[in-house]
Design a protein around this motif. Structure first.
Motif, PDB file in Angstrom:
ATOM      1  N   UNK A 130       8.304  -8.409  -1.079  1.00 37.58           N
ATOM      2  CA  UNK A 130       8.626  -9.699  -1.700  1.00 37.58           C
ATOM      3  C   UNK A 130       9.618 -10.505  -0.855  1.00 37.58           C
ATOM      4  N   UNK A 131      10.453  -9.816  -0.099  1.00 37.89           N
ATOM      5  CA  UNK A 131      11.461 -10.505   0.710  1.00 37.89           C
ATOM      6  C   UNK A 131      10.897 -11.073   2.007  1.00 37.89           C
TER       7      UNK A 131
ATOM      8  N   UNK B  37       0.836  -1.206   0.000  1.00 40.35           N
ATOM      9  CA  UNK B  37       0.000   0.000   0.000  1.00 40.35           C
ATOM     10  C   UNK B  37       0.873   1.259   0.000  1.00 40.35           C
ATOM     11  N   UNK B  38       1.865   1.279   0.874  1.00 40.26           N
ATOM     12  CA  UNK B  38       2.750   2.442   0.961  1.00 40.26           C
ATOM     13  C   UNK B  38       3.546   2.643  -0.329  1.00 40.26           C
ATOM     14  N   UNK B  39       3.938   1.540  -0.965  1.00 40.08           N
ATOM     15  CA  UNK B  39       4.665   1.638  -2.235  1.00 40.08           C
ATOM     16  C   UNK B  39       3.802   2.324  -3.282  1.00 40.08           C
ATOM     17  N   UNK B  40       2.509   1.977  -3.303  1.00 37.61           N
ATOM     18  CA  UNK B  40       1.602   2.567  -4.287  1.00 37.61           C
ATOM     19  C   UNK B  40       1.297   4.030  -3.952  1.00 37.61           C
ATOM     20  N   UNK B  41       1.025   4.300  -2.677  1.00 41.27           N
ATOM     21  CA  UNK B  41       0.682   5.670  -2.252  1.00 41.27           C
ATOM     22  C   UNK B  41       1.832   6.636  -2.505  1.00 41.27           C
TER      23      UNK B  41
ATOM     24  N   UNK C  92       7.062   4.351  -4.243  1.00 39.34           N
ATOM     25  CA  UNK C  92       8.393   3.862  -3.867  1.00 39.34           C
ATOM     26  C   UNK C  92       8.464   2.367  -4.207  1.00 39.34           C
ATOM     27  N   UNK C  93       8.985   2.008  -5.372  1.00 36.18           N
ATOM     28  CA  UNK C  93       9.031   0.602  -5.792  1.00 36.18           C
ATOM     29  C   UNK C  93       9.848  -0.287  -4.843  1.00 36.18           C
ATOM     30  N   UNK C  94      10.807   0.281  -4.151  1.00 37.69           N
ATOM     31  CA  UNK C  94      11.632  -0.514  -3.238  1.00 37.69           C
ATOM     32  C   UNK C  94      10.776  -1.171  -2.151  1.00 37.69           C
ATOM     33  N   UNK C  95       9.669  -0.538  -1.762  1.00 37.54           N
ATOM     34  CA  UNK C  95       8.796  -1.130  -0.755  1.00 37.54           C
ATOM     35  C   UNK C  95       8.154  -2.426  -1.259  1.00 37.54           C
TER      36      UNK C  95
END
Length: 94
Positions: free
Chosen positions: A34-35, A19-23, A26-29
């Motif tokens: 995935x990890x 959710x935070x990556x989309x908002x 930030x693709x690293x999130x």
């Protein structure tokens, strides 16, 4: 700031990272999310102890009754099993 409960499950954390990556863009999130998956073991160690049969369990119980001072490890060596199998035999009616 929104109050966040103290304990979240790994899947909940993974979802929140996505959710935070989309908002925030930030693709690293997503990569971090995935990890959070558990890696499968490559190979398990083979079993070393013989499977406990009803006859073997009965023999172990008879031996222990006749030799009450004997240790489980000694009985295990005598019967060719590990001490966990001896414990199973002594604690269960097999």
């Amino acid at each position: 700031m929104v109050a966040v409960p103290n304990k979240r499950s790994i899947p909940e954390i993974r979802d929140r990272l996505r959710e935070l990556a989309e908002i925030h863009g930030i693709p690293e999130l997503n990569d971090l999310a995935d990890e959070t998956f558990r890696k499968q073991p490559h190979k398990r160690a083979p079993r070393k102890s013989t499977k406990l049969t009803p006859a073997m369990a009965a023999g172990i119980r008879r031996y222990k009754k006749a030799n009450p001072d004997s240790h489980q490890q000694d009985i295990a060596e005598l019967f060719g099993v590990n001490h966990g199998r001896v414990s199973e035999a002594l604690n269960q009616a097999i």
